[in-house]
Enzyme design. Structure first.
Site, mmCIF file in Angstrom:
data_model
loop_
_atom_site.group_PDB
_atom_site.id
_atom_site.type_symbol
_atom_site.label_atom_id
_atom_site.label_comp_id
_atom_site.label_asym_id
_atom_site.label_seq_id
_atom_site.Cartn_x
_atom_site.Cartn_y
_atom_site.Cartn_z
ATOM 1 N N ASP A 193 -36.294 40.117 17.276
ATOM 2 C CA ASP A 193 -35.581 40.662 16.005
ATOM 3 C C ASP A 193 -35.172 39.326 15.512
ATOM 4 O OD1 ASP A 193 -34.192 39.324 18.295
ATOM 5 O OD2 ASP A 193 -33.007 40.717 17.789
ATOM 6 N N ASN B 5 -22.496 44.098 25.278
ATOM 7 C CA ASN B 5 -22.340 46.043 24.807
ATOM 8 C C ASN B 5 -22.888 46.365 24.841
ATOM 9 O OD1 ASN B 5 -23.905 44.989 22.770
ATOM 10 N ND2 ASN B 5 -22.523 45.040 20.995
ATOM 11 N N HIS C 24 -26.341 46.480 24.126
ATOM 12 C CA HIS C 24 -27.110 45.798 22.930
ATOM 13 C C HIS C 24 -28.461 45.808 23.167
ATOM 14 C CE1 HIS C 24 -26.336 42.055 20.760
ATOM 15 N NE2 HIS C 24 -27.439 41.676 21.681
ATOM 16 N N GLU D 258 -27.168 47.592 18.142
ATOM 17 C CA GLU D 258 -25.306 47.482 18.575
ATOM 18 C C GLU D 258 -25.507 48.845 18.535
ATOM 19 O OE1 GLU D 258 -24.681 45.219 18.989
ATOM 20 O OE2 GLU D 258 -24.482 43.869 16.801
HETATM 21 C C1 GLP Z 1 -29.200 38.339 21.084
HETATM 22 C C2 GLP Z 1 -29.905 39.117 20.845
HETATM 23 C C3 GLP Z 1 -30.781 39.864 22.169
HETATM 24 C C4 GLP Z 1 -30.085 39.376 23.122
HETATM 25 C C5 GLP Z 1 -28.534 39.077 23.594
HETATM 26 C C6 GLP Z 1 -28.046 38.319 24.951
HETATM 27 O O1 GLP Z 1 -27.894 39.087 20.482
HETATM 28 N N1 GLP Z 1 -30.246 39.886 19.790
HETATM 29 O O2 GLP Z 1 -32.159 40.246 22.481
HETATM 30 O O3 GLP Z 1 -31.056 39.957 24.630
HETATM 31 O O4 GLP Z 1 -28.481 37.859 22.670
HETATM 32 O O5 GLP Z 1 -28.079 37.096 24.611
HETATM 33 P P1 GLP Z 1 -27.675 36.011 25.520
HETATM 34 O O6 GLP Z 1 -29.440 36.343 26.440
HETATM 35 O O7 GLP Z 1 -27.630 34.451 25.531
HETATM 36 O O8 GLP Z 1 -27.004 37.068 26.825
#
Ligand code: GLP
Length: 264
Positions: free
Chosen positions: A67, A137, A139, A144
Protein backbone atom coordinates in the site's frame (compact mmCIF):
# COMPACT_ATOMS: atom_id res chain seq x y z
CA UNK A 1 -2.48 -22.02 8.49
CA UNK A 2 0.82 -22.71 10.22
CA UNK A 3 0.91 -20.83 13.53
CA UNK A 4 4.31 -20.49 15.20
CA UNK A 5 4.56 -18.89 18.62
CA UNK A 6 8.07 -17.69 19.41
CA UNK A 7 9.62 -16.21 22.53
CA UNK A 8 9.96 -12.58 21.49
CA UNK A 9 10.02 -10.06 18.66
CA UNK A 10 13.65 -10.83 17.86
CA UNK A 11 12.84 -14.50 17.21
CA UNK A 12 9.94 -13.41 15.00
CA UNK A 13 12.30 -11.18 12.98
CA UNK A 14 14.84 -14.01 12.77
CA UNK A 15 12.22 -16.56 11.68
CA UNK A 16 10.85 -14.16 9.07
CA UNK A 17 14.30 -13.33 7.69
CA UNK A 18 15.24 -17.01 7.53
CA UNK A 19 12.19 -17.78 5.40
CA UNK A 20 12.76 -14.85 3.04
CA UNK A 21 16.46 -15.79 2.66
CA UNK A 22 15.51 -19.40 1.90
CA UNK A 23 13.09 -18.22 -0.81
CA UNK A 24 15.67 -15.95 -2.44
CA UNK A 25 18.37 -18.62 -2.31
CA UNK A 26 15.97 -21.00 -4.01
CA UNK A 27 14.92 -18.42 -6.62
CA UNK A 28 17.15 -15.42 -7.38
CA UNK A 29 14.26 -13.89 -9.36
CA UNK A 30 11.77 -14.14 -6.51
CA UNK A 31 8.89 -11.68 -6.39
CA UNK A 32 8.41 -10.47 -2.84
CA UNK A 33 5.39 -8.66 -1.46
CA UNK A 34 6.45 -6.19 1.22
CA UNK A 35 4.75 -4.47 4.13
CA UNK A 36 5.38 -1.26 6.04
CA UNK A 37 4.62 -0.62 9.72
CA UNK A 38 6.87 -1.12 12.72
CA UNK A 39 6.58 -4.92 12.82
CA UNK A 40 8.71 -5.93 9.80
CA UNK A 41 11.49 -3.39 10.47
CA UNK A 42 13.59 -5.77 12.61
CA UNK A 43 13.25 -8.47 9.94
CA UNK A 44 14.38 -5.98 7.28
CA UNK A 45 17.42 -5.26 9.47
CA UNK A 46 18.31 -8.97 9.42
CA UNK A 47 17.84 -9.14 5.64
CA UNK A 48 20.18 -6.16 5.27
CA UNK A 49 22.81 -7.99 7.35
CA UNK A 50 22.36 -11.19 5.31
CA UNK A 51 22.82 -9.20 2.10
CA UNK A 52 25.93 -7.41 3.44
CA UNK A 53 27.69 -10.67 4.25
CA UNK A 54 26.77 -12.08 0.84
CA UNK A 55 24.36 -14.71 2.12
CA UNK A 56 21.68 -13.44 -0.28
CA UNK A 57 21.46 -11.00 -3.14
CA UNK A 58 18.45 -8.90 -4.10
CA UNK A 59 19.92 -7.98 -7.48
CA UNK A 60 17.34 -10.05 -9.40
CA UNK A 61 14.49 -9.71 -6.89
CA UNK A 62 11.31 -7.73 -7.63
CA UNK A 63 9.18 -6.27 -4.85
CA UNK A 64 5.61 -5.01 -4.59
CA UNK A 65 4.49 -3.14 -1.50
CA UNK A 66 1.01 -3.63 -0.15
CA UNK A 67 0.00 0.00 0.00
CA UNK A 68 0.86 3.68 -0.21
CA UNK A 69 -0.75 6.83 1.14
CA UNK A 70 -2.72 8.89 -1.35
CA UNK A 71 -1.78 12.56 -1.32
CA UNK A 72 1.87 12.24 -0.27
CA UNK A 73 4.60 12.67 -2.89
CA UNK A 74 6.95 9.66 -3.07
CA UNK A 75 9.82 11.73 -1.63
CA UNK A 76 7.71 12.90 1.34
CA UNK A 77 9.40 11.54 4.48
CA UNK A 78 6.15 9.88 5.61
CA UNK A 79 5.40 8.16 2.29
CA UNK A 80 5.75 4.40 2.28
CA UNK A 81 8.22 4.78 -0.62
CA UNK A 82 10.50 6.82 1.68
CA UNK A 83 9.94 4.33 4.50
CA UNK A 84 11.02 1.42 2.30
CA UNK A 85 14.05 3.32 1.02
CA UNK A 86 15.16 4.07 4.59
CA UNK A 87 14.37 0.69 6.13
CA UNK A 88 15.46 -1.61 3.31
CA UNK A 89 16.08 -0.58 -0.28
CA UNK A 90 19.01 1.80 0.20
CA UNK A 91 20.91 -0.79 2.24
CA UNK A 92 20.65 -3.76 -0.15
CA UNK A 93 21.73 -4.49 -3.72
CA UNK A 94 18.23 -4.25 -5.20
CA UNK A 95 17.60 -2.41 -8.48
CA UNK A 96 15.18 0.37 -7.45
CA UNK A 97 13.45 0.02 -10.84
CA UNK A 98 12.27 -3.39 -9.62
CA UNK A 99 10.64 -2.00 -6.46
CA UNK A 100 6.98 -1.15 -6.90
CA UNK A 101 4.52 0.72 -4.69
CA UNK A 102 1.03 1.85 -5.71
CA UNK A 103 2.13 5.48 -5.85
CA UNK A 104 -0.28 8.02 -7.31
CA UNK A 105 1.68 11.06 -8.46
CA UNK A 106 -0.02 14.47 -8.57
CA UNK A 107 -2.27 14.75 -11.62
CA UNK A 108 -2.55 10.96 -12.12
CA UNK A 109 -5.87 9.16 -11.95
CA UNK A 110 -5.85 6.83 -8.88
CA UNK A 111 -7.99 4.23 -10.64
CA UNK A 112 -5.45 3.99 -13.43
CA UNK A 113 -2.70 3.48 -10.83
CA UNK A 114 -4.72 0.66 -9.23
CA UNK A 115 -5.41 -1.10 -12.54
CA UNK A 116 -1.79 -0.77 -13.59
CA UNK A 117 -0.59 -2.17 -10.25
CA UNK A 118 -2.64 -5.32 -10.72
CA UNK A 119 -1.27 -5.64 -14.27
CA UNK A 120 2.32 -5.15 -13.09
CA UNK A 121 1.95 -7.92 -10.50
CA UNK A 122 0.50 -10.24 -13.16
CA UNK A 123 3.17 -9.34 -15.71
CA UNK A 124 5.96 -10.71 -13.47
CA UNK A 125 4.02 -13.92 -12.81
CA UNK A 126 2.51 -13.00 -9.42
CA UNK A 127 3.95 -12.73 -5.93
CA UNK A 128 5.97 -15.66 -4.56
CA UNK A 129 5.83 -14.60 -0.92
CA UNK A 130 3.77 -11.79 0.59
CA UNK A 131 4.96 -10.37 3.91
CA UNK A 132 2.13 -9.04 6.07
CA UNK A 133 1.65 -7.30 9.37
CA UNK A 134 -1.78 -6.95 10.94
CA UNK A 135 -3.56 -3.84 12.16
CA UNK A 136 -4.92 -3.95 15.70
CA UNK A 137 -8.38 -3.87 14.08
CA UNK A 138 -7.60 -6.91 11.90
CA UNK A 139 -6.69 -5.06 8.73
CA UNK A 140 -4.11 -6.35 6.24
CA UNK A 141 -2.53 -3.80 3.92
CA UNK A 142 -5.07 -1.03 4.32
CA UNK A 143 -8.05 -3.36 3.92
CA UNK A 144 -10.06 -2.05 6.81
CA UNK A 145 -12.83 -4.02 8.56
CA UNK A 146 -15.77 -4.55 6.20
CA UNK A 147 -13.52 -4.54 3.13
CA UNK A 148 -14.80 -6.99 0.56
CA UNK A 149 -12.88 -10.24 0.75
CA UNK A 150 -13.02 -10.19 -3.08
CA UNK A 151 -11.43 -6.72 -3.29
CA UNK A 152 -8.63 -5.79 -5.67
CA UNK A 153 -6.17 -2.88 -5.57
CA UNK A 154 -8.17 0.27 -4.93
CA UNK A 155 -8.46 3.52 -3.00
CA UNK A 156 -9.51 3.00 0.64
CA UNK A 157 -10.63 5.43 3.30
CA UNK A 158 -8.69 4.67 6.47
CA UNK A 159 -10.70 3.99 9.60
CA UNK A 160 -10.47 6.37 12.56
CA UNK A 161 -8.89 3.47 14.45
CA UNK A 162 -6.06 3.14 11.91
CA UNK A 163 -5.52 6.91 11.63
CA UNK A 164 -5.23 7.04 15.44
CA UNK A 165 -2.90 3.98 15.54
CA UNK A 166 -0.60 5.43 12.90
CA UNK A 167 -0.62 8.99 14.30
CA UNK A 168 2.39 8.03 16.46
CA UNK A 169 4.45 8.02 13.27
CA UNK A 170 3.54 11.64 12.40
CA UNK A 171 4.62 14.86 14.14
CA UNK A 172 1.83 16.61 16.07
CA UNK A 173 0.33 19.15 13.55
CA UNK A 174 1.80 17.25 10.60
CA UNK A 175 -0.62 16.44 7.76
CA UNK A 176 -1.70 12.78 8.06
CA UNK A 177 -3.47 11.28 5.06
CA UNK A 178 -6.70 9.39 5.56
CA UNK A 179 -6.76 7.81 2.09
CA UNK A 180 -4.50 5.14 0.68
CA UNK A 181 -4.16 2.82 -2.29
CA UNK A 182 -3.95 -0.77 -1.13
CA UNK A 183 -3.78 -4.20 -2.70
CA UNK A 184 -7.18 -5.81 -2.13
CA UNK A 185 -7.81 -8.89 -0.01
CA UNK A 186 -8.19 -11.00 -3.17
CA UNK A 187 -4.95 -9.56 -4.58
CA UNK A 188 -3.12 -10.59 -1.39
CA UNK A 189 -4.74 -14.04 -1.47
CA UNK A 190 -3.20 -14.70 -4.91
CA UNK A 191 0.34 -14.66 -3.48
CA UNK A 192 1.73 -18.19 -3.58
CA UNK A 193 2.87 -17.98 0.05
CA UNK A 194 2.00 -15.62 2.86
CA UNK A 195 4.17 -14.79 5.86
CA UNK A 196 2.40 -12.75 8.52
CA UNK A 197 4.30 -11.31 11.49
CA UNK A 198 2.68 -9.97 14.65
CA UNK A 199 4.26 -8.87 17.90
CA UNK A 200 3.06 -7.23 21.09
CA UNK A 201 -0.02 -7.52 23.31
CA UNK A 202 -1.94 -4.89 21.31
CA UNK A 203 -2.15 -7.41 18.43
CA UNK A 204 -3.41 -10.34 20.52
CA UNK A 205 -7.12 -9.80 19.90
CA UNK A 206 -6.80 -9.26 16.14
CA UNK A 207 -4.55 -12.33 15.95
CA UNK A 208 -7.14 -14.46 17.75
CA UNK A 209 -9.90 -13.28 15.41
CA UNK A 210 -7.72 -13.89 12.37
CA UNK A 211 -6.81 -17.47 13.36
CA UNK A 212 -9.67 -18.77 15.48
CA UNK A 213 -12.57 -16.50 14.55
CA UNK A 214 -15.04 -16.86 11.68
CA UNK A 215 -14.04 -15.82 8.19
CA UNK A 216 -15.60 -12.40 8.01
CA UNK A 217 -14.95 -9.01 6.47
CA UNK A 218 -15.15 -7.66 10.04
CA UNK A 219 -11.62 -9.05 10.35
CA UNK A 220 -10.12 -8.93 6.84
CA UNK A 221 -7.10 -10.97 8.01
CA UNK A 222 -9.46 -13.91 8.68
CA UNK A 223 -9.63 -14.42 4.88
CA UNK A 224 -6.16 -15.96 5.24
CA UNK A 225 -7.85 -19.07 6.70
CA UNK A 226 -8.81 -19.83 3.09
CA UNK A 227 -5.24 -19.65 1.79
CA UNK A 228 -3.26 -22.89 1.43
CA UNK A 229 0.20 -21.68 2.47
CA UNK A 230 0.16 -19.16 5.28
CA UNK A 231 2.77 -19.02 8.04
CA UNK A 232 2.01 -16.81 11.03
CA UNK A 233 4.96 -15.89 13.25
CA UNK A 234 3.93 -14.53 16.65
CA UNK A 235 5.70 -13.54 19.82
CA UNK A 236 4.25 -14.81 23.12
CA UNK A 237 2.35 -11.55 23.66
CA UNK A 238 0.64 -11.51 20.25
CA UNK A 239 -0.30 -15.19 20.66
CA UNK A 240 -1.50 -14.80 24.24
CA UNK A 241 -5.25 -14.79 23.48
CA UNK A 242 -5.22 -17.88 21.27
CA UNK A 243 -7.26 -20.75 22.70
CA UNK A 244 -5.18 -23.48 21.07
CA UNK A 245 -1.68 -22.24 21.92
CA UNK A 246 -0.63 -25.68 23.21
CA UNK A 247 -1.72 -27.34 19.97
CA UNK A 248 0.20 -24.85 17.77
CA UNK A 249 3.35 -25.35 19.83
CA UNK A 250 3.14 -29.14 19.64
CA UNK A 251 2.39 -29.09 15.92
CA UNK A 252 5.36 -26.81 15.30
CA UNK A 253 7.69 -29.06 17.31
CA UNK A 254 6.50 -32.10 15.38
CA UNK A 255 6.80 -30.36 12.00
CA UNK A 256 10.33 -29.27 12.84
CA UNK A 257 11.22 -32.84 13.81
CA UNK A 258 9.67 -34.27 10.65
CA UNK A 259 10.77 -31.68 8.13
CA UNK A 260 13.87 -30.18 9.80
CA UNK A 261 14.64 -26.58 10.62
CA UNK A 262 15.44 -25.95 6.94
CA UNK A 263 11.73 -26.17 6.16
CA UNK A 264 10.42 -22.74 5.27
C1 GLP B 1 -0.29 -0.09 8.57
C2 GLP B 1 0.02 -0.87 7.30
C3 GLP B 1 -0.16 -2.36 7.50
C4 GLP B 1 0.52 -2.79 8.77
C5 GLP B 1 -0.15 -2.12 9.95
C6 GLP B 1 0.42 -2.53 11.28
O1 GLP B 1 -1.57 0.34 8.70
N1 GLP B 1 -0.77 -0.44 6.18
O2 GLP B 1 0.38 -3.04 6.38
O3 GLP B 1 0.45 -4.19 8.92
O4 GLP B 1 0.03 -0.73 9.79
O5 GLP B 1 1.50 -1.73 11.61
P1 GLP B 1 2.50 -1.99 12.79
O6 GLP B 1 3.42 -3.06 12.32
O7 GLP B 1 3.23 -0.68 12.94
O8 GLP B 1 1.72 -2.36 13.97
Amino acid sequence: MEVIILKDADEVAEGGARRVCALIRQNRNAVLGLATGTTPVAMYGKLISACRIGEISFSEVTTFNLDEYLGLAPDHPQSYRSFMQRQLFEHIDIDTDNTYLPTCRAGTDPETVCRLYEEQIKSVGGIDMQILGIGSNGHIGFNEPMSSLASRTRVKTLSEHTVADNSRLFEPNEYQPSLAITMGVATIMEARRILLLATGPHKARAVREMIEGSVTSRCPASALQLHQRVTVLLDEAAGSELESQGYYKRAHEQNTELLGASNF
